[in-house]
Each structure stands twice: as C-alpha cells, then as structure tokens.
Design a protein around this motif. Sequence first.
Motif, PDB file in Angstrom:
ATOM      1  N   PRO A  19      48.614 -67.504  11.642  1.00  0.00           N
ATOM      2  CA  PRO A  19      49.472 -67.165  10.506  1.00  0.00           C
ATOM      3  C   PRO A  19      48.683 -66.812   9.250  1.00  0.00           C
ATOM      4  CG  PRO A  19      49.438 -69.530  10.837  1.00  0.00           C
ATOM      5  CD  PRO A  19      48.684 -68.936  11.980  1.00  0.00           C
ATOM      6  N   HIS A  20      47.426 -67.247   9.208  1.00  0.00           N
ATOM      7  CA  HIS A  20      46.578 -66.910   8.066  1.00  0.00           C
ATOM      8  C   HIS A  20      45.123 -67.041   8.485  1.00  0.00           C
ATOM      9  CE1 HIS A  20      45.762 -71.204   7.473  1.00  0.00           C
ATOM     10  NE2 HIS A  20      47.061 -71.405   7.565  1.00  0.00           N
ATOM     11  N   ALA A  21      44.257 -66.450   7.704  1.00  0.00           N
ATOM     12  CA  ALA A  21      42.827 -66.544   7.981  1.00  0.00           C
ATOM     13  C   ALA A  21      42.373 -67.993   7.871  1.00  0.00           C
ATOM     14  CB  ALA A  21      42.046 -65.675   6.994  1.00  0.00           C
ATOM     15  N   PRO A  22      41.304 -68.372   8.600  1.00  0.00           N
ATOM     16  CA  PRO A  22      40.780 -69.746   8.472  1.00  0.00           C
ATOM     17  C   PRO A  22      40.436 -70.078   7.022  1.00  0.00           C
ATOM     18  CG  PRO A  22      39.787 -68.632  10.340  1.00  0.00           C
ATOM     19  CD  PRO A  22      40.563 -67.582   9.593  1.00  0.00           C
ATOM     20  N   LEU A  23      40.604 -71.342   6.666  1.00  0.00           N
ATOM     21  CA  LEU A  23      40.352 -71.812   5.297  1.00  0.00           C
ATOM     22  C   LEU A  23      39.265 -72.883   5.344  1.00  0.00           C
ATOM     23  CD1 LEU A  23      44.062 -72.101   4.113  1.00  0.00           C
ATOM     24  CD2 LEU A  23      42.434 -70.280   3.551  1.00  0.00           C
ATOM     25  N   PRO A  24      37.994 -72.474   5.261  1.00  0.00           N
ATOM     26  CA  PRO A  24      36.885 -73.427   5.428  1.00  0.00           C
ATOM     27  C   PRO A  24      36.831 -74.529   4.382  1.00  0.00           C
ATOM     28  CG  PRO A  24      36.092 -71.257   4.732  1.00  0.00           C
ATOM     29  CD  PRO A  24      37.522 -71.079   5.094  1.00  0.00           C
ATOM     30  N   ARG A  35      53.367 -71.363   8.215  1.00  0.00           N
ATOM     31  CA  ARG A  35      51.937 -71.189   7.898  1.00  0.00           C
ATOM     32  C   ARG A  35      51.052 -72.233   8.563  1.00  0.00           C
ATOM     33  NH1 ARG A  35      52.129 -72.941   3.193  1.00  0.00           N
ATOM     34  NH2 ARG A  35      54.379 -73.223   3.108  1.00  0.00           N
ATOM     35  N   HIS A  36      51.646 -73.249   9.168  1.00  0.00           N
ATOM     36  CA  HIS A  36      50.854 -74.336   9.745  1.00  0.00           C
ATOM     37  C   HIS A  36      50.714 -74.259  11.263  1.00  0.00           C
ATOM     38  CE1 HIS A  36      51.213 -75.722   5.732  1.00  0.00           C
ATOM     39  NE2 HIS A  36      52.431 -76.199   5.849  1.00  0.00           N
ATOM     40  N   VAL A  37      51.324 -73.259  11.908  1.00  0.00           N
ATOM     41  CA  VAL A  37      51.205 -73.163  13.362  1.00  0.00           C
ATOM     42  C   VAL A  37      49.825 -72.622  13.739  1.00  0.00           C
ATOM     43  CG1 VAL A  37      53.690 -72.785  13.615  1.00  0.00           C
ATOM     44  CG2 VAL A  37      52.146 -70.809  13.556  1.00  0.00           C
ATOM     45  N   SER A  38      49.462 -72.812  14.998  1.00  0.00           N
ATOM     46  CA  SER A  38      48.178 -72.313  15.492  1.00  0.00           C
ATOM     47  C   SER A  38      48.308 -70.976  16.193  1.00  0.00           C
ATOM     48  CB  SER A  38      47.557 -73.334  16.460  1.00  0.00           C
ATOM     49  OG  SER A  38      47.264 -74.540  15.801  1.00  0.00           O
ATOM     50  N   ASP A  39      49.524 -70.603  16.582  1.00  0.00           N
ATOM     51  CA  ASP A  39      49.739 -69.346  17.297  1.00  0.00           C
ATOM     52  C   ASP A  39      51.158 -68.866  17.010  1.00  0.00           C
ATOM     53  OD1 ASP A  39      50.187 -67.292  19.146  1.00  0.00           O
ATOM     54  OD2 ASP A  39      48.913 -68.217  20.667  1.00  0.00           O
ATOM     55  N   VAL A  40      51.258 -67.827  16.203  1.00  0.00           N
ATOM     56  CA  VAL A  40      52.555 -67.295  15.791  1.00  0.00           C
ATOM     57  C   VAL A  40      53.383 -66.847  16.997  1.00  0.00           C
ATOM     58  CG1 VAL A  40      53.651 -65.348  14.593  1.00  0.00           C
ATOM     59  CG2 VAL A  40      51.784 -66.615  13.496  1.00  0.00           C
ATOM     60  N   ASP A  41      52.777 -66.083  17.893  1.00  0.00           N
ATOM     61  CA  ASP A  41      53.515 -65.549  19.032  1.00  0.00           C
ATOM     62  C   ASP A  41      53.980 -66.661  19.970  1.00  0.00           C
ATOM     63  OD1 ASP A  41      53.438 -62.787  18.389  1.00  0.00           O
ATOM     64  OD2 ASP A  41      51.352 -62.689  19.020  1.00  0.00           O
ATOM     65  N   ALA A  42      53.122 -67.644  20.210  1.00  0.00           N
ATOM     66  CA  ALA A  42      53.503 -68.748  21.089  1.00  0.00           C
ATOM     67  C   ALA A  42      54.674 -69.527  20.502  1.00  0.00           C
ATOM     68  CB  ALA A  42      52.312 -69.675  21.317  1.00  0.00           C
ATOM     69  N   ALA A  43      54.649 -69.771  19.195  1.00  0.00           N
ATOM     70  CA  ALA A  43      55.743 -70.499  18.552  1.00  0.00           C
ATOM     71  C   ALA A  43      57.053 -69.725  18.656  1.00  0.00           C
ATOM     72  CB  ALA A  43      55.402 -70.779  17.097  1.00  0.00           C
ATOM     73  N   TRP A  91      49.539 -73.731  -1.432  1.00  0.00           N
ATOM     74  CA  TRP A  91      49.415 -72.398  -2.021  1.00  0.00           C
ATOM     75  C   TRP A  91      48.370 -71.561  -1.296  1.00  0.00           C
ATOM     76  CZ3 TRP A  91      51.551 -68.596  -4.301  1.00  0.00           C
ATOM     77  CH2 TRP A  91      50.764 -67.494  -4.638  1.00  0.00           C
ATOM     78  N   ASP A  92      47.238 -72.137  -0.961  1.00  0.00           N
ATOM     79  CA  ASP A  92      46.182 -71.351  -0.315  1.00  0.00           C
ATOM     80  C   ASP A  92      46.657 -70.737   0.996  1.00  0.00           C
ATOM     81  OD1 ASP A  92      44.567 -71.944  -2.434  1.00  0.00           O
ATOM     82  OD2 ASP A  92      43.365 -73.452  -1.387  1.00  0.00           O
ATOM     83  N   THR A  93      47.521 -71.437   1.728  1.00  0.00           N
ATOM     84  CA  THR A  93      48.068 -70.862   2.956  1.00  0.00           C
ATOM     85  C   THR A  93      49.082 -69.760   2.649  1.00  0.00           C
ATOM     86  OG1 THR A  93      49.760 -72.611   3.119  1.00  0.00           O
ATOM     87  CG2 THR A  93      47.693 -72.943   4.329  1.00  0.00           C
ATOM     88  N   ILE A  94      49.831 -69.911   1.568  1.00  0.00           N
ATOM     89  CA  ILE A  94      50.751 -68.856   1.152  1.00  0.00           C
ATOM     90  C   ILE A  94      49.979 -67.592   0.796  1.00  0.00           C
ATOM     91  CG2 ILE A  94      52.383 -68.143  -0.663  1.00  0.00           C
ATOM     92  CD1 ILE A  94      53.229 -71.120  -0.824  1.00  0.00           C
ATOM     93  N   GLU A  95      48.915 -67.767   0.042  1.00  0.00           N
ATOM     94  CA  GLU A  95      48.137 -66.632  -0.439  1.00  0.00           C
ATOM     95  C   GLU A  95      47.481 -65.853   0.699  1.00  0.00           C
ATOM     96  OE1 GLU A  95      45.497 -65.968  -4.371  1.00  0.00           O
ATOM     97  OE2 GLU A  95      44.767 -67.542  -3.028  1.00  0.00           O
TER      98      GLU A  95
END
Length: 246
Positions: A9-14, A138-146, A206-210
């Motif tokens: 759902p979003h790029a990794p956030l290190p 925004r918290h799932v690991s796989d959009v298509d699977a969900a 917010w960082d996941t929204i962005e």
Amino acid sequence: MIEPSPQLPHAPLPAYYRDEADHARYVRRIFDETAVDYDRIERAMAFGSGGWYRREALRRAGLKAGDTVVDVGIGTGLLARQACALIGDQGRLIGVDPSPGMLAQVNLPGVELRAGRAEALPCADGEADFLSFGYAFRHVSDVDAALREFHRVLRPGAKLLILEISQPESRLSRACVKFYMRRIVPTLARFVSRERNSAELWRYYWDTIESCIPPAQILQAMERAGFIQVQRHTELGVFSEYTAVK
C-alpha cells in the motif's frame, strides 16, 4: 512459476521498520501498545465528529438493518459501533483485527471478535452482506491479497466500503493537513495519552498517508479483485470512501 510480488500500500518506511516482515510486527506492536489511548486521541483529533461521519459513510455505502457485517481492522470498534446502530438487533457484526490490544478495547455486546489479518480472514465464503475496512488499508502487507479476501467473504450482490484518509490535491491543502497530522496531532497525543508511544503512532499514521499508493491504483486493485460498481467519494478533499459490489 514465479509468484507475483505483493502490491504494497505504500513504500517501505525505514524510520519505523526494516522490511515487510518487520512491518507486520511493527504495526501489531504499535497498535497493541497504544490501544488504550486510541479513542481518546481520535475524539480530540476529529473534534468529536468522527462517529457522525462514520455513520453517514456507512449509510452512503448502503448498509441497512438486518445485514451481516464483517468489519476488518475493527480496532477499538469506532466504525463497528456505528454499524451496529444501523443494522439493529436483527443484524450481526463480526470484527476482525490482528491486534490483541485493540480487540481488548472493544466494548460492543453481541459483536463476535476474531483475531486475523485482512490477507487471510477467519471468515467463511459468502458470510457477509457488507464488509467495512476503516482507516487500515495502509497497514496491509498485500493490497491484492486483502481485496481478494474481501471478495471471497462477501456474498453475490454484497457491498464493500473502504474508508481512508487521502492527501488533498492542492499543494497548500497538503501542507496544511501534513502540519496538522504530523505536528499538531502527535503533540496533542502526548498531552492526552497514557502510553509514551501514542505520539509515534500518529506520526506513523501521517507518513503512511503521505506515501500511500494513489486513489486510482486502489480503484484498479478493487476491479482486479473482481468487484464491480467501483467508486470513490470524498469528503472535505481528505476523507476517501471507496465502495464496490460483488
């Protein structure tokens, strides 16, 4: 045969986690640790209007009395509470969440709680008339699977509602919302929370929204999962309501 890569759902956030396996652990931990503060901060953040908005979004999506609802990512029950009011005594609500801490905060008599993830729902095929997913996309690991799981759990003709916060289109509006979500809300959280990690949760929020994939990609993913009548409605340019029918 090579398996397709998961649609994140979003790029990794290190700043918060190292890899996707660590991502799932991080999300569960941060929600477990901050569950006791979640409702208090949400009420302050939304100025008490959150319940009214959730109920109206459910109405717009077609939730009706007597429906069987699966509320994925039930959290503390903020969306489920409004759904219960609409489905009435003849309805049924099943709440699913991976966080034991969040599930422990749900206080809704008659609601059936199940531990589970969006990508592998602990529900039977065609179990629900309506499936809701509130502010957890925004918290799932796989959009298509969900989304495939959502499609599986719904009966033919049943309805899907995904609520999310999206970035506004204008640069000024984005800057204002970012300042509010990234600065004001975490500061507010420090004053009203009991857990020290609550401010971190709202910065992460917010960082996941962005960094979330744009609405057009979400709509395309819903169609790939087999949904029809896929639409997006927005309120105040920020609150996205994704709806569809199986």
